[in-house]
Motif scaffolding. Structure first.
Motif, PDB file in Angstrom:
ATOM      1  N   SER A  11      20.205  43.571  30.897  1.00 15.42           N
ATOM      2  CA  SER A  11      21.317  43.083  30.078  1.00 15.42           C
ATOM      3  C   SER A  11      22.571  43.940  30.256  1.00 15.42           C
ATOM      4  O   SER A  11      22.495  45.107  30.671  1.00 15.42           O
ATOM      5  CB  SER A  11      20.883  43.121  28.600  1.00 15.42           C
ATOM      6  N   ILE A  13      25.647  46.234  30.738  1.00 15.78           N
ATOM      7  CA  ILE A  13      26.152  47.159  31.766  1.00 15.78           C
ATOM      8  C   ILE A  13      25.086  47.416  32.837  1.00 15.78           C
ATOM      9  O   ILE A  13      25.404  47.474  34.035  1.00 15.78           O
ATOM     10  CB  ILE A  13      26.605  48.488  31.116  1.00 15.78           C
ATOM     11  N   ASP A  32      13.375  47.921  32.298  1.00 20.19           N
ATOM     12  CA  ASP A  32      13.778  47.505  30.948  1.00 20.19           C
ATOM     13  C   ASP A  32      12.515  47.306  30.135  1.00 20.19           C
ATOM     14  O   ASP A  32      11.409  47.464  30.652  1.00 20.19           O
ATOM     15  CB  ASP A  32      14.643  46.232  30.978  1.00 20.19           C
ATOM     16  N   TYR A 154      23.785  57.109  16.495  1.00 21.04           N
ATOM     17  CA  TYR A 154      24.360  56.695  17.783  1.00 21.04           C
ATOM     18  C   TYR A 154      25.328  57.755  18.318  1.00 21.04           C
ATOM     19  O   TYR A 154      25.193  58.210  19.456  1.00 21.04           O
ATOM     20  CB  TYR A 154      25.084  55.355  17.616  1.00 21.04           C
ATOM     21  N   ILE A 189      32.995  47.480  25.717  1.00 14.60           N
ATOM     22  CA  ILE A 189      32.603  46.657  26.855  1.00 14.60           C
ATOM     23  C   ILE A 189      31.970  45.368  26.320  1.00 14.60           C
ATOM     24  O   ILE A 189      31.190  45.414  25.356  1.00 14.60           O
ATOM     25  CB  ILE A 189      31.576  47.407  27.745  1.00 14.60           C
ATOM     26  N   THR A 191      29.432  43.053  26.043  1.00 17.98           N
ATOM     27  CA  THR A 191      27.997  42.882  26.336  1.00 17.98           C
ATOM     28  C   THR A 191      27.334  42.362  25.057  1.00 17.98           C
ATOM     29  O   THR A 191      27.974  42.320  23.991  1.00 17.98           O
ATOM     30  CB  THR A 191      27.330  44.230  26.704  1.00 17.98           C
TER      31      THR A 191
END
Ligand code: NAD
Length: 260
Positions: A11, A13, A32, A154, A189, A191
């Motif tokens: 998925s 990037i 993944d 994060y 980005i 995504t």
């Protein structure tokens, strides 16, 4: 042509990076949680061991490039397990395969969010490599957000992985073996990770205010970081290592213009 391993290849990037490298004629082993050449859960010790075992078999013991992209933003301990411990385990675990290449290069995806406030105790535990204590502390922090509204799990995981790159890159196992090791720090980005926020006017405004991107912003397609990861892990990269390269439309330059 070269042989690469890319995590998070299903998925965003990671997918854009694996696709670009394949289009250029390189061999790519995608990793993944599902839907890749190697399906492994990088939040667990078993999944990380499985990654190294399968990568060793599939690559015949040699990799020219390793690109650690897998990550998530959920305000849960698993974010710390994948973004920090999973990324470091990927890079450390595959380093012997890189050492067998004539032009080995590695890269990891950190984030512009690493410049935001973090949790100091969690950062200490990550830098000490104490996963059990880090995950217990992350569980206690839960959904704690910083002033910018980001999960500290994060931001801390991304600052820690970027610092790990800067510490490790110039040392003997990396630079001494001719292996370049860099991080990229993307701004916004397009995504699945940012889809929900980018779909609403309010979400786009919040992202743009948090990290204004005057050059080609407010967001970039995943092909933009894919091109940078491609170059950083190519044989053309003969002298760049230990860097955190911001790919953010100018957001970092606005935030700390004094830094060179
Ligand atoms: P994405 O959700 O599209 O892709 C992330 C991939 O990582 C997914 O395929 C997912 O299955 C995989 N992954 C998650 N947990 C995993 C696990 N336990 N084991 C194996 N694989 C796992 O998101 P993206 O935007 O492409 O994000 C890629 C990386 O870029 C992440 O590390 C993210 O933090 C970072 N990043 C993204 C942005 C952005 O704006 N999208 C900005 C800065 C940094």
């Amino acid at each position: 042509t070269r042989k690469y391993l890319v995590t998070g290849s299903a998925s965003g990037i990671g997918l854009a990076t694996a696709s670009r490298l394949r289009e250029e004629g390189h061999t790519v082993i995608g990793v993944d949680i599902a839907g890749a050449e190697i399906n492994a859960d990088l939040s667990t010790a078993e999944g990380r061991a499985e990654l190294v075992a399968q990568a060793t078999a599939l690559s015949d013991g040699v990799l020219d490039g390793v690109i650690a992209v897998a990550g998530l933003v959920a305000p849960k301990p698993v974010t710390v397990a994948v973004n920090y411990f999973g990324a470091v385990a990927t890079l450390e675990g595959l380093r012997p395969l890189l050492a067998a290449s004539t032009a080995p290069r590695a890269a990891v995806v950190a984030s512009l969010a690493a410049l935001e406030d973090v949790d100091d105790r969690l950062l200490q535990l990550l830098e000490a490599g104490d996963e059990a204590a880090a995950l217990a502390h992350a569980d206690a922090l839960g959904a704690t957000a910083n002033a910018a509204g980001s999960s500290v799990l994060y931001t801390t995981s991304k600052l820690a992985v970027a610092r790990w790159v800067r510490r490790a890159a110039p040392t003997a196992p990396w630079a001494g073996d001719g292996i370049a090791l860099n991080a990229i720090a993307p701004g916004v980005i397009e995504t699945p990770m940012t889809k929900a926020a980018l779909e609403t006017e309010e979400g786009r405004k919040a992202l743009d205010e948090g990290a204004p991107a005057p050059f080609n912003g407010p967001a970039a397609p995943p092909t933009a970081p894919a091109a940078l990861l491609d170059w950083l892990t190519s044989a053309d990269n003969a002298y760049v290592t230990g860097q955190v390269v911001f790919i953010d439309g100018g957001a970092e330059a606005i935030r700390r213009p004094e830094l060179v």
